[in-house]
Design a protein around this motif. Sequence first.
Motif, short mmCIF file in Angstrom:
data_model
loop_
_atom_site.label_atom_id
_atom_site.label_comp_id
_atom_site.label_asym_id
_atom_site.label_seq_id
_atom_site.Cartn_x
_atom_site.Cartn_y
_atom_site.Cartn_z
N HIS A 1 -4.57 0.96 -4.25
CA HIS A 1 -4.08 2.08 -3.45
C HIS A 1 -5.24 2.97 -3.02
O HIS A 1 -5.29 3.46 -1.87
N GLY B 1 0.79 -1.23 0.00
CA GLY B 1 0.00 0.00 0.00
C GLY B 1 0.81 1.27 0.00
O GLY B 1 0.25 2.37 -0.07
N THR C 1 -1.50 0.76 5.16
CA THR C 1 -0.29 0.16 4.62
C THR C 1 0.18 -0.96 5.54
O THR C 1 -0.20 -1.02 6.71
N ARG D 1 -4.10 2.92 1.19
CA ARG D 1 -3.44 4.11 1.74
C ARG D 1 -4.19 5.40 1.42
O ARG D 1 -4.33 6.26 2.30
N SER D 2 -4.65 5.58 0.18
CA SER D 2 -5.36 6.81 -0.16
C SER D 2 -6.60 7.00 0.70
O SER D 2 -6.87 8.09 1.20
N GLN E 1 -3.13 1.01 -8.68
CA GLN E 1 -3.67 2.31 -8.28
C GLN E 1 -5.06 2.15 -7.67
O GLN E 1 -5.41 2.85 -6.71
N GLY F 1 2.84 2.31 -2.30
CA GLY F 1 3.15 2.76 -3.65
C GLY F 1 4.24 1.93 -4.28
O GLY F 1 4.47 2.01 -5.49
#
Length: 402
Positions: A342, A14, A360, A346-347, A339, A16
Amino acid sequence: MTRTVFTGGTLFDGTGAAAADADVAIEDGRIVEVGHGLDGDESIDASGHTLLPGMFDCHVHVVLSGVNLLRDLSTPFSLQFYEAAANLRTTLATGITTVRDAGGADLGIAEAVRRGLVPGPRMQIAINMLSQTGGHGDDWMPCGTTVTTFVPHPGRPGSVVDGPAEVRRKVRELIRDGADVIKVATSGGVLSPTSKPKHAHFRDDEVAEMVAEATAAGIHVMAHAQGTEGILTAVRNGIRSIEHGIFLTDEAIGLMLERGTWLVPTLVAPRMAIAAADGLPTSMVDKAKSMITQHTESVRAAIAAGVRIAMGTDSGVGPHGDNLDELALLVECGMTPAQALHAATRSAAELMSLDQELGTVEPGKRADLVLVEGDAEALIPQGGAALRAAIRGVWQDGTRVA
């Protein structure tokens, strides 16, 4: 304390970084180590699997189990709380360990989860949505009566307000009643009897007032905003996230980038409304059908421009448990599978200000984990059903919950 190690799997952490082989050790509800060749008191063989952070859904309604006005009229008031317990359990089993309830759930439901009385994702709650008279949350029907989706009760006050003074008082009341986030409708919507999605609701002074009151309490505001003018009003007055964002323009996207405003697309929402056609007036279904192409184009443009995206579904309008369908729709709008994941990890944690604890797989974070058989990123374009079928375990604070 028992140290448990997930061994031999592929980790999507998570952060990136690309997914890579790694072991993960957890102890006392926390991730304590990530690396290779780790040992512990217990071992979970993750060979051939992907280990993910616990996922988020930033827009759910756990007290709703589909929208059907005729059915709702014959449903006992308290049944919603028992349905919420079932919906929370179903959501947790999909690997979603944290949700933001965008209206309906009260403090009692959130507290039941916190105390362990009901298994479910940890929750942030909005309780009810601020609406102007005649707005998306005003359930007045053309026949002259009101069929209220969220019937007011001591923990869930009515929330139709007009003018800054009423807004101020209602925001304070919702915060008193346990709201973790304030929700407002700055445009009309699909599932409301008289409002139109393109119409802007609330004026700048009213929206500025609710943001000021929320900020004073250390929380944020989320906006149901479908029409362009409603989106612009929300963004320029400091609202943190736009929910839906159907009629985004270059101007709106530019302002969102400038202000750092999040988008929670809920691409699956109009599709769920169409699927519920038998329980809805034709006018609502027609509105939903007219939105899908425009919605997709707007979200695709926002993703291409770099607007911050967090995953949300509007589950409750349609079935709970189908939440992961949103990930494939995000991919169709231009995200890579990584993405999209993500956006759900995390986002989403950043949007909800929980990124210091969740989102994460890193030492020190809470041990919310999802074990997926196979390559999770490869499964996402196949649709939510494929990813759901591959889930082999869900852990929340280090305890297996599904």
